[in-house]
Design an enzyme around this catalytic site. Structure first.
Site, PDB file in Angstrom:
ATOM      1  N   PRO A  79       0.820  -1.212   0.000  1.00  0.00           N
ATOM      2  CA  PRO A  79       0.000   0.000   0.000  1.00  0.00           C
ATOM      3  C   PRO A  79       0.857   1.266   0.000  1.00  0.00           C
ATOM      4  O   PRO A  79       1.865   1.334   0.689  1.00  0.00           O
ATOM      5  CB  PRO A  79      -0.792  -0.108   1.300  1.00  0.00           C
ATOM      6  N   SER A 108      -4.135   1.450  -0.437  1.00  0.00           N
ATOM      7  CA  SER A 108      -4.043   2.133   0.858  1.00  0.00           C
ATOM      8  C   SER A 108      -5.369   2.779   1.222  1.00  0.00           C
ATOM      9  O   SER A 108      -6.091   3.266   0.355  1.00  0.00           O
ATOM     10  CB  SER A 108      -2.953   3.207   0.778  1.00  0.00           C
ATOM     11  N   GLN A 129      -5.796  -2.107   2.485  1.00  0.00           N
ATOM     12  CA  GLN A 129      -5.045  -1.803   3.720  1.00  0.00           C
ATOM     13  C   GLN A 129      -5.817  -0.855   4.619  1.00  0.00           C
ATOM     14  O   GLN A 129      -6.351   0.148   4.160  1.00  0.00           O
ATOM     15  CB  GLN A 129      -3.682  -1.199   3.363  1.00  0.00           C
ATOM     16  N   THR A 157      -2.347  -2.310   8.950  1.00  0.00           N
ATOM     17  CA  THR A 157      -1.041  -1.710   9.252  1.00  0.00           C
ATOM     18  C   THR A 157      -1.023  -1.231  10.695  1.00  0.00           C
ATOM     19  O   THR A 157      -1.880  -0.449  11.109  1.00  0.00           O
ATOM     20  CB  THR A 157      -0.761  -0.543   8.290  1.00  0.00           C
ATOM     21  N   SER A 276       7.790  -5.774   8.451  1.00  0.00           N
ATOM     22  CA  SER A 276       7.960  -4.481   7.798  1.00  0.00           C
ATOM     23  C   SER A 276       8.232  -3.400   8.829  1.00  0.00           C
ATOM     24  O   SER A 276       7.699  -3.459   9.943  1.00  0.00           O
ATOM     25  CB  SER A 276       6.661  -4.133   7.038  1.00  0.00           C
ATOM     26  N   ASP A 309       8.465  -6.700   3.543  1.00  0.00           N
ATOM     27  CA  ASP A 309       8.742  -5.565   2.663  1.00  0.00           C
ATOM     28  C   ASP A 309       9.805  -4.678   3.276  1.00  0.00           C
ATOM     29  O   ASP A 309      10.099  -4.745   4.462  1.00  0.00           O
ATOM     30  CB  ASP A 309       7.471  -4.796   2.268  1.00  0.00           C
ATOM     31  N   GLY A 311      13.132  -2.456   1.140  1.00  0.00           N
ATOM     32  CA  GLY A 311      14.449  -2.549   0.528  1.00  0.00           C
ATOM     33  C   GLY A 311      14.601  -3.530  -0.607  1.00  0.00           C
ATOM     34  O   GLY A 311      15.713  -3.719  -1.107  1.00  0.00           O
ATOM     35  N   ILE A 312      13.524  -4.156  -1.030  1.00  0.00           N
ATOM     36  CA  ILE A 312      13.628  -5.080  -2.168  1.00  0.00           C
ATOM     37  C   ILE A 312      13.897  -4.271  -3.444  1.00  0.00           C
ATOM     38  O   ILE A 312      13.068  -3.450  -3.857  1.00  0.00           O
ATOM     39  CB  ILE A 312      12.319  -5.887  -2.343  1.00  0.00           C
ATOM     40  N   ARG A 313      15.055  -4.460  -4.038  1.00  0.00           N
ATOM     41  CA  ARG A 313      15.414  -3.740  -5.267  1.00  0.00           C
ATOM     42  C   ARG A 313      15.977  -4.646  -6.347  1.00  0.00           C
ATOM     43  O   ARG A 313      16.278  -4.184  -7.448  1.00  0.00           O
ATOM     44  CB  ARG A 313      16.469  -2.652  -4.965  1.00  0.00           C
ATOM     45  N   ARG A 333       8.422   1.737  -2.783  1.00  0.00           N
ATOM     46  CA  ARG A 333       9.020   2.776  -3.630  1.00  0.00           C
ATOM     47  C   ARG A 333       9.260   2.350  -5.078  1.00  0.00           C
ATOM     48  O   ARG A 333       9.030   3.159  -5.983  1.00  0.00           O
ATOM     49  CB  ARG A 333      10.318   3.275  -3.000  1.00  0.00           C
TER      50      ARG A 333
HETATM   51  C1  LIG Z   1       4.989   6.962  -0.837  1.00  0.00           C
HETATM   52  C2  LIG Z   1       4.680   5.868   0.147  1.00  0.00           C
HETATM   53  C3  LIG Z   1       3.439   5.821   0.751  1.00  0.00           C
HETATM   54  C4  LIG Z   1       3.141   4.784   1.652  1.00  0.00           C
HETATM   55  N1  LIG Z   1       1.871   4.727   2.182  1.00  0.00           N
HETATM   56  C5  LIG Z   1       1.554   3.667   2.979  1.00  0.00           C
HETATM   57  C6  LIG Z   1       0.221   3.507   3.445  1.00  0.00           C
HETATM   58  O1  LIG Z   1      -0.667   4.309   3.155  1.00  0.00           O
HETATM   59  N2  LIG Z   1      -0.047   2.434   4.236  1.00  0.00           N
HETATM   60  C7  LIG Z   1       0.907   1.509   4.572  1.00  0.00           C
HETATM   61  O2  LIG Z   1       0.623   0.555   5.280  1.00  0.00           O
HETATM   62  N3  LIG Z   1       2.183   1.631   4.111  1.00  0.00           N
HETATM   63  C8  LIG Z   1       2.512   2.671   3.320  1.00  0.00           C
HETATM   64  N4  LIG Z   1       3.802   2.772   2.838  1.00  0.00           N
HETATM   65  C9  LIG Z   1       4.793   1.723   3.182  1.00  0.00           C
HETATM   66  C10 LIG Z   1       4.817   0.617   2.127  1.00  0.00           C
HETATM   67  O3  LIG Z   1       3.618  -0.115   2.123  1.00  0.00           O
HETATM   68  C11 LIG Z   1       5.968  -0.374   2.386  1.00  0.00           C
HETATM   69  O4  LIG Z   1       5.906  -0.843   3.714  1.00  0.00           O
HETATM   70  C12 LIG Z   1       7.354   0.201   2.132  1.00  0.00           C
HETATM   71  O5  LIG Z   1       7.332   1.169   1.114  1.00  0.00           O
HETATM   72  C13 LIG Z   1       8.297  -0.930   1.749  1.00  0.00           C
HETATM   73  O6  LIG Z   1       9.586  -0.500   1.577  1.00  0.00           O
HETATM   74  P1  LIG Z   1      10.222  -0.160   0.123  1.00  0.00           P
HETATM   75  O7  LIG Z   1       9.654   1.174  -0.261  1.00  0.00           O
HETATM   76  O8  LIG Z   1      11.677  -0.117   0.425  1.00  0.00           O
HETATM   77  O9  LIG Z   1       9.842  -1.256  -0.836  1.00  0.00           O
HETATM   78  C14 LIG Z   1       4.120   3.805   1.950  1.00  0.00           C
HETATM   79  C15 LIG Z   1       5.362   3.876   1.328  1.00  0.00           C
HETATM   80  C16 LIG Z   1       5.671   4.877   0.431  1.00  0.00           C
HETATM   81  C17 LIG Z   1       7.013   4.887  -0.233  1.00  0.00           C
END
Ligand SMILES: Cc1cc2nc3c(=O)[nH]c(=O)nc-3n(C[C@H](O)[C@H](O)[C@H](O)COP(=O)(O)O)c2cc1C
Length: 387
Positions: A79, A108, A129, A157, A276, A309, A311-313, A333
């Site tokens: 999300p 989200s 979510q 979450t 996470s 989740d 850091g997966i790249r 991201r």
């Molecule tokens: C721009 C952005 C908005 C996010 N919004 C939410 C959200 O609304 N709800 C939520 O549970 N996590 C949110 N997250 C967290 C992501 O679901 C996820 O846990 C996280 O981005 C994973 O790491 P990564 O960006 O390194 O892949 C958000 C992340 C980003 C980058």
């Protein structure tokens, strides 16, 4: 266009060019020193793969099943709120691209398109979510809408009792939703294509709450409502149990890092545990998601699906997460930046890059099936040999 993206970093670079600085920083940034953002990445480097040779890897199986959903690869979209910031098509584009790739999209609560619009546009499985907000009627209303629209699982979450302090956003004058200010007007005007997308069509807002009775309808009022008023630092496991009673379908808890919390969630009926730290956007200094994974996976012991989740790249990152006990991973991201780089095509490109890398990594490591990946393929970095 898509062919020019060799890896996820290429997609991120394109997005940074296309997006105003304050939007790119909002997406890429994390809390305070961003130590946890860095730790999430660094943790993958602490493990090395030990390939097995002369295994028939002519056919590779990437498919998996999590939370009762079959995925074409063990990578789903997590999300991310207000995806329309990255691209005018926002969540709708991301959901389409995920479905076309045979994987899941998680919408989200803080989305810029409604629960119903996204379900309508989706081509495959969608999960919804939630946060444990103050008002149970509001939560129950969202759950009912998600059920009616056909969402296949809920993701709760739990790592946002309060919002993390994201210093890039404070410096950039970034608000949710963004407002044109003297400090950011030049940044925005320098990206006319993005700005055109922003002003085109329906206004950028927290779409799911526009019709909540007694609420102001302006984006700023809704932003205050979603980000401040509804936050619920008093939520406890009792509220988790309540949610379990109103949603009979698959339920995952997102934002767990301690094994005891994982066990508690499963005891109370969670079907999935998402290891996470919110991509380092909440508690800075929190343990890297990958470092928290082995203990959680061991404690859950097959009673629920374990996802990771943060850091997966790379495809090899997915392999390492699977080896340490995850059934699948989510990305944040990489696909939000994909949206920024090229809308739905950018999200599709991000998933294709990961699929391609994962497929090759499986062949090279000598494991023809994601379901067969295990700890035996890994050593701690620098340890030199199997312990
Ligand atoms: C721009 C952005 C908005 C996010 N919004 C939410 C959200 O609304 N709800 C939520 O549970 N996590 C949110 N997250 C967290 C992501 O679901 C996820 O846990 C996280 O981005 C994973 O790491 P990564 O960006 O390194 O892949 C958000 C992340 C980003 C980058």
């Amino acid at each position: 266009v898509t062919r020019s993206f060799v890896n996820l970093d290429d997609i991120a670079r394109r997005a940074r060019r296309r997006l105003p600085r304050l939007v790119a920083d909002f997406i890429e940034g994390g809390a305070e020193d961003e130590a946890t953002v860095a730790a999430n990445r660094a943790a993958f480097g602490h493990w090395e793969l030990v390939p097995r040779v002369l295994v028939d890897v002519s056919k590779r199986r990437l498919t998996t099943s999590v939370l009762d959903h079959d995925l074409s690869l063990p990578v789903g979209l997590g999300p991310a709120g207000l995806a329309r910031l990255a691209h005018v098509d926002g969540e709708v584009a991301a959901a389409r691209a995920a479905g076309e790739a045979g994987t899941v999209y998680t919408l989200s609560t803080g989305s810029s398109r409604t629960i119903e619009e996204v379900a309508e546009a989706a081509r495959g499985a969608v999960w919804f979510q939630l946060y444990l907000w103050r008002d149970r009627d509001v939560i129950a209303g969202l759950v009912e809408r998600a059920r009616a629209a056909g969402y296949g699982a809920l993701v709760l979450t739990v790592d946002v009792p309060v919002i993390g302090r994201r210093e890039r956003d404070l410096r950039n004058g970034m608000t949710l939703p963004p407002r044109l200010t003297r400090a950011n007007v030049v940044d925005m005007l320098r990206h006319p294509r993005w700005l055109a997308g922003l002003v085109r069509g329906s206004p950028l807002t927290f779409a799911n709450f526009v019709d909540v009775p007694g609420r102001g309808r302006s984006a700023v009022e809704l932003g205050q409502y979603v980000n401040v008023e509804m936050m619920n630092p008093s939520a406890t496991w009792e509220m988790f149990s309540w949610l379990r009673t109103i949603w009979p379908g698959p339920l995952a808890i997102k934002g767990v890092l301690h094994r005891d919390d994982a066990v508690k969630a499963v005891d109370l009926g969670a079907n999935g545990v998402i290891v996470s730290n919110h991509g380092g956007r909440q508690l800075d200094g929190a343990v890297a998601a990958l470092d928290a994974l082995p203990a959680v996976a061991e404690a859950v012991n097959g009673r629920a699906d374990v996802l990771l989740d943060g850091g997966i790249r790379r495809g090899t990152d997915v392999v390492k997460a699977l080896a340490l006990g995850a059934q699948a991973v989510l990305i944040g991201r990489p696909y939000v930046l994909g949206l920024g780089a090229d809308g739905a095509a950018g999200v599709a490109a991000a998933l294709e890059v990961l699929r391609n890398e994962l497929d090759r990594a499986l062949a090279l490591v000598g494991c023809p099936d994601v379901g067969l990946m295990n700890r035996d393929f890994l050593v701690r970095s620098g340890s030199g040999a199997l312990a």
